[in-house]
Design a protein around this motif. Structure first.
Motif, PDB file in Angstrom:
ATOM      1  N   PHE A  29      41.547  44.812  36.462  1.00  0.00           N
ATOM      2  CA  PHE A  29      41.174  45.402  34.969  1.00  0.00           C
ATOM      3  C   PHE A  29      39.611  45.805  35.280  1.00  0.00           C
ATOM      4  CE2 PHE A  29      44.872  43.283  33.826  1.00  0.00           C
ATOM      5  CZ  PHE A  29      45.334  43.800  32.928  1.00  0.00           C
ATOM      6  N   ASP A  30      39.340  47.144  34.571  1.00  0.00           N
ATOM      7  CA  ASP A  30      37.990  47.357  34.241  1.00  0.00           C
ATOM      8  C   ASP A  30      37.403  46.747  33.115  1.00  0.00           C
ATOM      9  OD1 ASP A  30      38.085  49.600  36.289  1.00  0.00           O
ATOM     10  OD2 ASP A  30      39.177  50.802  34.800  1.00  0.00           O
ATOM     11  N   LEU A  31      38.198  46.447  31.997  1.00  0.00           N
ATOM     12  CA  LEU A  31      37.727  45.774  30.737  1.00  0.00           C
ATOM     13  C   LEU A  31      38.758  44.857  30.351  1.00  0.00           C
ATOM     14  CD1 LEU A  31      35.702  45.845  28.490  1.00  0.00           C
ATOM     15  CD2 LEU A  31      37.177  47.697  27.398  1.00  0.00           C
ATOM     16  N   VAL A  32      38.236  43.602  29.992  1.00  0.00           N
ATOM     17  CA  VAL A  32      39.093  42.620  29.564  1.00  0.00           C
ATOM     18  C   VAL A  32      38.272  42.313  27.858  1.00  0.00           C
ATOM     19  CG1 VAL A  32      39.931  40.190  29.606  1.00  0.00           C
ATOM     20  CG2 VAL A  32      40.090  41.603  31.443  1.00  0.00           C
ATOM     21  N   LEU A  33      39.024  42.587  26.655  1.00  0.00           N
ATOM     22  CA  LEU A  33      38.627  42.059  25.518  1.00  0.00           C
ATOM     23  C   LEU A  33      39.207  40.829  25.024  1.00  0.00           C
ATOM     24  CD1 LEU A  33      38.596  45.442  23.767  1.00  0.00           C
ATOM     25  CD2 LEU A  33      36.623  44.598  24.854  1.00  0.00           C
ATOM     26  N   VAL A  34      38.391  39.918  24.749  1.00  0.00           N
ATOM     27  CA  VAL A  34      39.027  38.362  24.410  1.00  0.00           C
ATOM     28  C   VAL A  34      38.688  38.218  22.935  1.00  0.00           C
ATOM     29  CG1 VAL A  34      38.955  36.096  24.884  1.00  0.00           C
ATOM     30  CG2 VAL A  34      38.499  37.656  26.769  1.00  0.00           C
ATOM     31  N   ASP A  35      39.642  37.929  22.276  1.00  0.00           N
ATOM     32  CA  ASP A  35      39.602  37.549  20.801  1.00  0.00           C
ATOM     33  C   ASP A  35      40.556  36.118  20.560  1.00  0.00           C
ATOM     34  OD1 ASP A  35      39.043  37.216  18.169  1.00  0.00           O
ATOM     35  OD2 ASP A  35      40.232  38.801  17.463  1.00  0.00           O
ATOM     36  N   LEU A  36      39.992  35.116  21.182  1.00  0.00           N
ATOM     37  CA  LEU A  36      40.884  33.994  20.988  1.00  0.00           C
ATOM     38  C   LEU A  36      39.679  32.863  20.346  1.00  0.00           C
ATOM     39  CD1 LEU A  36      42.083  33.620  24.621  1.00  0.00           C
ATOM     40  CD2 LEU A  36      43.365  34.261  22.662  1.00  0.00           C
ATOM     41  N   SER A  37      40.432  31.783  19.931  1.00  0.00           N
ATOM     42  CA  SER A  37      39.718  30.827  19.150  1.00  0.00           C
ATOM     43  C   SER A  37      39.030  29.827  20.222  1.00  0.00           C
ATOM     44  CB  SER A  37      40.712  29.792  17.944  1.00  0.00           C
ATOM     45  OG  SER A  37      41.463  29.248  18.994  1.00  0.00           O
ATOM     46  N   GLN A  60      38.195  43.762  37.911  1.00  0.00           N
ATOM     47  CA  GLN A  60      37.904  44.104  39.336  1.00  0.00           C
ATOM     48  C   GLN A  60      36.441  43.883  39.421  1.00  0.00           C
ATOM     49  OE1 GLN A  60      38.628  48.501  40.139  1.00  0.00           O
ATOM     50  NE2 GLN A  60      40.172  48.483  38.599  1.00  0.00           N
ATOM     51  N   PRO A  61      35.671  43.922  40.663  1.00  0.00           N
ATOM     52  CA  PRO A  61      34.483  43.650  40.860  1.00  0.00           C
ATOM     53  C   PRO A  61      33.406  44.303  40.023  1.00  0.00           C
ATOM     54  CG  PRO A  61      35.439  43.675  42.907  1.00  0.00           C
ATOM     55  CD  PRO A  61      36.397  44.514  41.876  1.00  0.00           C
ATOM     56  N   HIS A  62      33.688  45.474  39.569  1.00  0.00           N
ATOM     57  CA  HIS A  62      33.002  46.061  38.581  1.00  0.00           C
ATOM     58  C   HIS A  62      33.514  46.102  37.093  1.00  0.00           C
ATOM     59  CE1 HIS A  62      36.138  49.099  39.228  1.00  0.00           C
ATOM     60  NE2 HIS A  62      35.922  49.461  38.129  1.00  0.00           N
ATOM     61  N   GLY A  63      34.331  45.251  36.621  1.00  0.00           N
ATOM     62  CA  GLY A  63      34.759  45.034  35.451  1.00  0.00           C
ATOM     63  C   GLY A  63      33.904  44.158  34.540  1.00  0.00           C
ATOM     64  N   ILE A  64      34.371  44.442  33.217  1.00  0.00           N
ATOM     65  CA  ILE A  64      33.401  43.976  32.276  1.00  0.00           C
ATOM     66  C   ILE A  64      34.111  42.785  31.301  1.00  0.00           C
ATOM     67  CG2 ILE A  64      31.930  44.306  30.325  1.00  0.00           C
ATOM     68  CD1 ILE A  64      31.094  46.691  31.557  1.00  0.00           C
ATOM     69  N   THR A  78      29.804  32.466  34.497  1.00  0.00           N
ATOM     70  CA  THR A  78      30.687  32.806  35.237  1.00  0.00           C
ATOM     71  C   THR A  78      30.377  33.971  36.084  1.00  0.00           C
ATOM     72  OG1 THR A  78      32.307  31.722  33.616  1.00  0.00           O
ATOM     73  CG2 THR A  78      33.007  33.653  35.068  1.00  0.00           C
ATOM     74  N   PHE A  79      29.455  34.866  35.270  1.00  0.00           N
ATOM     75  CA  PHE A  79      28.934  36.077  35.776  1.00  0.00           C
ATOM     76  C   PHE A  79      27.512  35.986  36.043  1.00  0.00           C
ATOM     77  CE2 PHE A  79      32.726  36.761  32.717  1.00  0.00           C
ATOM     78  CZ  PHE A  79      33.452  37.352  33.532  1.00  0.00           C
ATOM     79  N   ASP A  80      27.501  36.988  37.367  1.00  0.00           N
ATOM     80  CA  ASP A  80      26.004  37.503  37.735  1.00  0.00           C
ATOM     81  C   ASP A  80      25.070  38.126  36.705  1.00  0.00           C
ATOM     82  OD1 ASP A  80      26.702  36.016  39.926  1.00  0.00           O
ATOM     83  OD2 ASP A  80      27.008  38.030  40.938  1.00  0.00           O
ATOM     84  N   TYR A  81      25.956  38.817  35.601  1.00  0.00           N
ATOM     85  CA  TYR A  81      25.166  39.640  34.709  1.00  0.00           C
ATOM     86  C   TYR A  81      25.654  39.327  33.350  1.00  0.00           C
ATOM     87  CZ  TYR A  81      23.201  42.165  38.741  1.00  0.00           C
ATOM     88  OH  TYR A  81      22.670  42.398  39.883  1.00  0.00           O
ATOM     89  N   VAL A  96      28.912  38.532  16.828  1.00  0.00           N
ATOM     90  CA  VAL A  96      28.137  38.399  18.224  1.00  0.00           C
ATOM     91  C   VAL A  96      29.261  38.699  19.058  1.00  0.00           C
ATOM     92  CG1 VAL A  96      27.263  36.751  19.871  1.00  0.00           C
ATOM     93  CG2 VAL A  96      26.851  36.671  17.488  1.00  0.00           C
ATOM     94  N   LEU A  97      28.863  39.454  20.127  1.00  0.00           N
ATOM     95  CA  LEU A  97      29.624  39.918  21.276  1.00  0.00           C
ATOM     96  C   LEU A  97      28.845  39.480  22.596  1.00  0.00           C
ATOM     97  CD1 LEU A  97      30.688  43.455  20.536  1.00  0.00           C
ATOM     98  CD2 LEU A  97      32.206  41.542  20.236  1.00  0.00           C
ATOM     99  N   ALA A  98      29.554  38.677  23.537  1.00  0.00           N
ATOM    100  CA  ALA A  98      29.029  38.496  24.558  1.00  0.00           C
ATOM    101  C   ALA A  98      29.763  39.189  25.788  1.00  0.00           C
ATOM    102  CB  ALA A  98      29.103  36.834  24.923  1.00  0.00           C
ATOM    103  N   MET A  99      28.969  39.626  26.742  1.00  0.00           N
ATOM    104  CA  MET A  99      29.741  40.427  27.782  1.00  0.00           C
ATOM    105  C   MET A  99      29.221  40.069  29.031  1.00  0.00           C
ATOM    106  SD  MET A  99      29.281  44.291  26.331  1.00  0.00           S
ATOM    107  CE  MET A  99      27.602  44.445  26.382  1.00  0.00           C
ATOM    108  N   GLY A 100      29.953  39.980  29.899  1.00  0.00           N
ATOM    109  CA  GLY A 100      29.595  39.621  31.312  1.00  0.00           C
ATOM    110  C   GLY A 100      30.252  40.524  32.391  1.00  0.00           C
ATOM    111  N   SER A 101      29.545  40.483  33.704  1.00  0.00           N
ATOM    112  CA  SER A 101      30.074  41.113  34.751  1.00  0.00           C
ATOM    113  C   SER A 101      29.430  40.696  36.055  1.00  0.00           C
ATOM    114  CB  SER A 101      29.854  42.823  34.667  1.00  0.00           C
ATOM    115  OG  SER A 101      30.262  43.562  35.928  1.00  0.00           O
TER     116      SER A 101
END
Length: 120
Positions: A29-37, A60-64, A78-81, A96-101
């Motif tokens: 996957f390039d993108l995974v959007l998570v909306d879980l409690s 994927q390695p370049h995924g977010i 979990t993520f380097d960035y 709030v949105l938290a993003m990692g890759s």
């Protein structure tokens, strides 16, 4: 968009649904959007894997991965960035949105104009 053939929607109990995904989905996957409690995020998928770590394995390695709510601590472990974006929604509340890759440096990556018109 539910009718976009590039998008596949999965609904249900994340701890069970993740185990039903086809083998070729992992690391694809390039993108995974998570909306879980927070309760669902704390559950385990296997004896060694919680929901958050399992979702990260889909990328994927370049995924977010993007998770709503305050989740910077888990993302940064979990993520380097990682980055957290806070914005006000006057009708509802602050969001709030938290993003990692593992490879996308959100703060220092070169900007790219995707030629998308805005409606504003």
């Amino acid at each position: 968009h539910f009718d976009d053939p590039r998008v596949e929607w999965w609904f249900g109990d994340a701890t069970k649904t993740l185990l039903l995904l086809p083998k070729e989905y992992w690391h694809s996957f390039d993108l995974v959007l998570v909306d879980l409690s927070e309760t669902a995020m704390a559950l385990s998928v296997t004896n060694h894997l919680d929901v958050f770590d399992a979702l990260a394995l889909l990328l994927q390695p370049h995924g977010i991965l993007v998770k709503n709510e305050l989740y910077m601590e888990a993302i940064s472990q979990t993520f380097d960035y990682s980055v957290q974006i806070c914005f006000q929604c006057p009708i509802l509340c602050d969001q709030v949105l938290a993003m990692g890759s593992q490879t996308v440096d959100f703060l220092h990556a070169p900007l790219k104009d995707h030629q998308i018109d805005t409606l504003l």
